[in-house]
Design a protein around this motif. Structure first.
Motif, PDB file in Angstrom:
ATOM      1  N   ARG A 204      -9.306  15.308  26.977  1.00  0.00           N
ATOM      2  CA  ARG A 204      -9.573  16.106  24.961  1.00  0.00           C
ATOM      3  C   ARG A 204     -10.582  16.360  24.974  1.00  0.00           C
ATOM      4  NH1 ARG A 204      -5.044  12.580  25.895  1.00  0.00           N
ATOM      5  NH2 ARG A 204      -3.199  12.577  25.440  1.00  0.00           N
ATOM      6  N   THR A 206     -11.801  18.652  23.698  1.00  0.00           N
ATOM      7  CA  THR A 206     -12.015  19.641  22.639  1.00  0.00           C
ATOM      8  C   THR A 206     -11.333  20.153  21.362  1.00  0.00           C
ATOM      9  OG1 THR A 206     -10.144  20.667  23.746  1.00  0.00           O
ATOM     10  CG2 THR A 206     -12.641  21.732  24.359  1.00  0.00           C
ATOM     11  N   GLN A 207     -10.910  18.712  21.274  1.00  0.00           N
ATOM     12  CA  GLN A 207      -9.723  18.147  19.888  1.00  0.00           C
ATOM     13  C   GLN A 207     -11.368  17.204  19.087  1.00  0.00           C
ATOM     14  OE1 GLN A 207      -6.232  16.637  21.238  1.00  0.00           O
ATOM     15  NE2 GLN A 207      -6.454  18.487  23.405  1.00  0.00           N
ATOM     16  N   LYS A 208     -10.318  16.995  18.002  1.00  0.00           N
ATOM     17  CA  LYS A 208     -10.982  16.170  17.502  1.00  0.00           C
ATOM     18  C   LYS A 208     -10.135  14.566  17.544  1.00  0.00           C
ATOM     19  CE  LYS A 208     -12.461  16.116  12.285  1.00  0.00           C
ATOM     20  NZ  LYS A 208     -12.305  16.619  11.302  1.00  0.00           N
ATOM     21  N   VAL A 209     -11.054  13.796  17.978  1.00  0.00           N
ATOM     22  CA  VAL A 209      -9.827  12.605  18.348  1.00  0.00           C
ATOM     23  C   VAL A 209     -11.015  11.626  17.248  1.00  0.00           C
ATOM     24  CG1 VAL A 209      -9.464  11.453  20.352  1.00  0.00           C
ATOM     25  CG2 VAL A 209      -9.773  13.336  20.115  1.00  0.00           C
ATOM     26  N   GLU A 213      -7.713   6.731  16.430  1.00  0.00           N
ATOM     27  CA  GLU A 213      -6.795   7.019  17.849  1.00  0.00           C
ATOM     28  C   GLU A 213      -6.703   6.535  18.730  1.00  0.00           C
ATOM     29  OE1 GLU A 213      -5.329  11.277  19.608  1.00  0.00           O
ATOM     30  OE2 GLU A 213      -6.509  11.348  17.831  1.00  0.00           O
ATOM     31  N   GLN A 241     -17.767  12.115  23.731  1.00  0.00           N
ATOM     32  CA  GLN A 241     -17.383  13.718  23.491  1.00  0.00           C
ATOM     33  C   GLN A 241     -18.230  14.414  23.804  1.00  0.00           C
ATOM     34  OE1 GLN A 241     -14.673  14.360  20.432  1.00  0.00           O
ATOM     35  NE2 GLN A 241     -13.028  15.110  21.431  1.00  0.00           N
ATOM     36  N   ARG A 245     -18.493  17.514  25.780  1.00  0.00           N
ATOM     37  CA  ARG A 245     -18.780  18.993  25.517  1.00  0.00           C
ATOM     38  C   ARG A 245     -19.652  19.999  26.298  1.00  0.00           C
ATOM     39  NH1 ARG A 245     -16.703  18.882  19.391  1.00  0.00           N
ATOM     40  NH2 ARG A 245     -14.474  19.002  19.595  1.00  0.00           N
ATOM     41  N   ARG A 265     -16.217  28.021  21.122  1.00  0.00           N
ATOM     42  CA  ARG A 265     -14.699  27.834  21.248  1.00  0.00           C
ATOM     43  C   ARG A 265     -14.007  27.394  22.169  1.00  0.00           C
ATOM     44  NH1 ARG A 265     -15.214  33.292  19.236  1.00  0.00           N
ATOM     45  NH2 ARG A 265     -14.429  33.697  21.018  1.00  0.00           N
ATOM     46  N   GLY A 268     -15.237  23.271  22.232  1.00  0.00           N
ATOM     47  CA  GLY A 268     -14.511  22.768  21.222  1.00  0.00           C
ATOM     48  C   GLY A 268     -15.215  22.159  19.099  1.00  0.00           C
TER      49      GLY A 268
END
Length: 296
Positions: A204, A206-209, A213, A241, A245, A265, A268
């Motif tokens: 994940r 590319t996602q905001k984590v 979480e 993270q 990226r 993009r 992320g």
């Protein structure tokens, strides 16, 4: 040392044994060379079903001793206490530590072993958590560890050239690093909290984590997860993270003609300008400058 005999006993000549010992003058000369001064394999070998194997050194050994147990079991006595050594264990005895070790009578151990000297050996041993108080380390990838000892032994059975000693040194470094990986919590094949978190972020990236979480996924508190993750990986989850990226962005810059704004993009970042600032802070240059550099 109280409780240690001054008599050294070692049965040798185990059927199928292999052993290589550098002449001491060769050890002295190798320790004066740039590479092998940092780590030198002075002795290594393989003892199968080594019944009556016993070694006592009341004042310790000039080398750090590393023994991999692959079958049967053995024991050791150090100033910090007595310890059992079972298959999948590495016995690591720091240089200068009084000790006594041997094979079990009812199930003699089969061992691969190395003696190591050099300026960096102490730090490498410390990194894998071994000490006189805690000399037994779990080996999570035993076949790989054995292969490294055999690589060094195979070379040293052939000759004691500098090229061979450097090859053996590389195997020794790799082996100690493998044990350090296990000690850090990044054990191959073991789904611990750090590994779970790394895999979660890799899937994940590319996602905001949030750390909350991640902590929930790992079954720990956020503060505990952050502490053990930083100790094992060398940075916090968010920085890890970011590294993921940046790694992906480098791959896209180097292997495609995709515009920088699209790459941003894809890894992320909704804002291409923010992505460029992040990239520059990590690499010391803009994405476009990185893409223009000659590579390979």
């Amino acid at each position: 040392m109280p409780g240690y005999s001054s008599v050294v006993a070692l049965r040798s000549g185990f059927p199928g044994e292999r052993i290589s010992v550098l002449p001491r003058p060769r050890v002295v000369s190798a320790l004066e060379q740039p590479v092998t001064s940092r780590l030198l394999v002075t002795d290594c070998g393989y003892f199968p079903s080594a019944a009556d194997h016993l070694r006592t050194r009341p004042t310790g050994c000039a080398e750090t001793i590393l023994i991999l147990c692959v079958d049967g079991y053995g024991w050791c006595e150090l100033p910090g206490g007595s310890h059992a050594v079972h298959p999948g264990h590495a016995l690591v005895i720091p240089a200068g530590t009084p000790h006594r070790y041997g094979s079990a009578e009812d199930s003699p151990w089969t061992v691969w072993w190395m003696h190591l000297r050099g300026d960096d050996v102490g730090a490498l041993v410390e990194a894998n958590g071994a000490s006189a108080q805690n000399p037994v380390v779990t080996v999570t990838d035993l076949p790989r560890a054995v292969a490294l000892v055999e690589e060094a032994l195979r070379g040293m059975e052939r000759d004691d050239s500098m090229a061979t000693l450097q090859l053996a040194a590389g195997a020794g470094w790799h082996l100690l690093a493998l044990l350090s990986t296990a000690a850090s919590g990044l054990s191959p094949g073991r789904p611990d909290a750090v590994q779970l978190t790394m895999e979660y972020l890799q899937q994940r990236f590319t996602q905001k984590v949030s750390v909350a979480e991640l902590a929930e996924h790992a079954g720990l508190s956020p503060s505990h997860l952050s502490a053990i993750f930083r100790k094992a990986v060398g940075c916090g989850p968010h920085e890890y993270q970011t590294r993921l990226r940046m790694m992906k962005s480098r791959q896209l810059l180097d292997t495609t003609e995709i515009p920088v704004s699209v790459i941003a993009r894809n890894v992320g970042y909704g804002d291409p300008l923010y992505f460029s600032r992040q990239f520059r802070s990590v690499h010391g240059m803009t994405p476009s400058e990185h893409r223009a550099r000659a590579k390979g």
